[in-house]
Design an enzyme around this catalytic site. Structure first.
Site, PDB file in Angstrom:
ATOM      1  CE1 TYR A 114     -35.357 -47.621 -65.949  1.00 23.72           C
ATOM      2  CE2 TYR A 114     -37.627 -48.155 -65.382  1.00 23.72           C
ATOM      3  CZ  TYR A 114     -36.656 -47.921 -66.334  1.00 23.72           C
ATOM      4  OH  TYR A 114     -36.982 -47.978 -67.671  1.00 23.72           O
ATOM      5  CB  SER A 117     -40.110 -46.005 -67.949  1.00 19.57           C
ATOM      6  OG  SER A 117     -40.747 -47.202 -67.534  1.00 19.57           O
TER       7      SER A 117
END
Ligand code: NAP
Length: 252
Positions: free
Chosen positions: A161, A147
């Site tokens: 995350y 990501s």
């Protein structure tokens, strides 16, 4: 890298969002696909239908990637059906609810680490054991879906995350070097803000459209725009590419 006659790719989280787009894009590029999914069997079946419509074989398999026995079942089932596979797309990932780090519950952190880090490691290890020429395999490739958060850090949203995705990229770099002599290429793709269910799941369905100016290209991305990058990394065009962390974020 030996060029296998048949491309068989295992995709985790292939039932929805980015993983579903990858499954269809790879089918169009000639891959048979194993579609891992956690719970939504109907969604996985719909993706399998799209793959078959593109002329390739599809096999949906239920798997929680955080559970080692289920990961082995995924790959065992794939190999019973298709024989040796040639690639893994480590796409399954979760965020937990949006929020400040200080308010994030321990169980949420534990789950995000279990799925995004342990799950990715377990799938990569099994795939490496099967594909590596060191163990008698024919070589292959792994793409890890990381990501943009890995370098942005995601303050106020999901720092835990972001940390797991930085771990995914570290794994990519190390594995790419360890497996390069054994015929396995390993790369990461870092998506930016992509239009999938993930934002609703984390509690803010409108999130991709909020503050569009923070993205230099002034818009969120489509899952197909990530799928194209993955398809290239798995193609012979990328035969000398390993250890790359490819950012696909509209400039973010
Ligand atoms: P999504 O729409 O929420 O889909 C998640 C997929 O993962 C579904 O197929 C789901 O299966 C599966 N899954 C969830 N937990 C799992 C588990 N424990 N084991 C196996 N499969 C599991 O997500 P997405 O937006 O497509 O995201 C895909 C990947 O891209 C993730 O790694 C995510 O972190 C990354 N990413 C996304 C964005 C974005 O903006 N969307 C940005 C950067 C990175 P079911 O259908 O059965 O629930």
């Amino acid at each position: 890298m030996p060029r296998p006659e048949r491309n068989v790719t295992v995709i985790t989280g292939g039932s929805r969002g980015i993983g579903a787009a990858i499954a269809v894009r790879l089918a169009e590029a000639g891959h048979d696909v194993v579609i891992g999914y956690a719970a939504d069997a109907d969604a996985a079946a719909r993706v399998a239908d799209q793959v078959r419509a593109a002329g390739r074989a599809a096999l949906p398999v239920r798997v929680d990637v955080a559970e080692e026995d289920q990961v082995h079942r995924l790959f065992d089932t794939a190999m019973e059906t298709f024989g040796p596979f040639t690639a893994l797309v480590n796409n399954a990932g979760v965020t937990g609810p949006l929020g400040r780090f200080t308010e994030t519950a321990t169980d949420e952190m534990r789950r995000v680490v279990a799925v995004n880090v342990l799950g990715t490691l377990l799938c990569a290890r099994r795939a490496a054991r099967e594909m590596s020429t060191r163990y008698g395999g024919a070589g292959g490739a792994i793409v890890n879906i990381s990501s943009g958060a890995a370098t942005l850090g995601s303050p106020g949203e999901y720092v835990h995350y972001a940390a797991t995705k930085a771990a995914v990229d570290a794994m990519t770099v190390g594995l790419s070097k360890e497996l390069a002599p054994d015929g396995v290429r390993v790369n990461s793709v870092q998506p930016g803000m992509i239009l999938t269910d993930m934002h609703a799941t984390m509690g803010d369905p409108e999130r991709p459209w909020r503050n569009p100016d923070r993205v230099p290209m002034r818009r969120p991305g489509h899952p197909e725009e990530i799928a194209g990058a993955v398809a290239w990394l798995l193609s012979p065009e990328a035969s000398y590419t390993t250890g790359a962390v490819l950012r696909v974020t509209g400039g973010l």
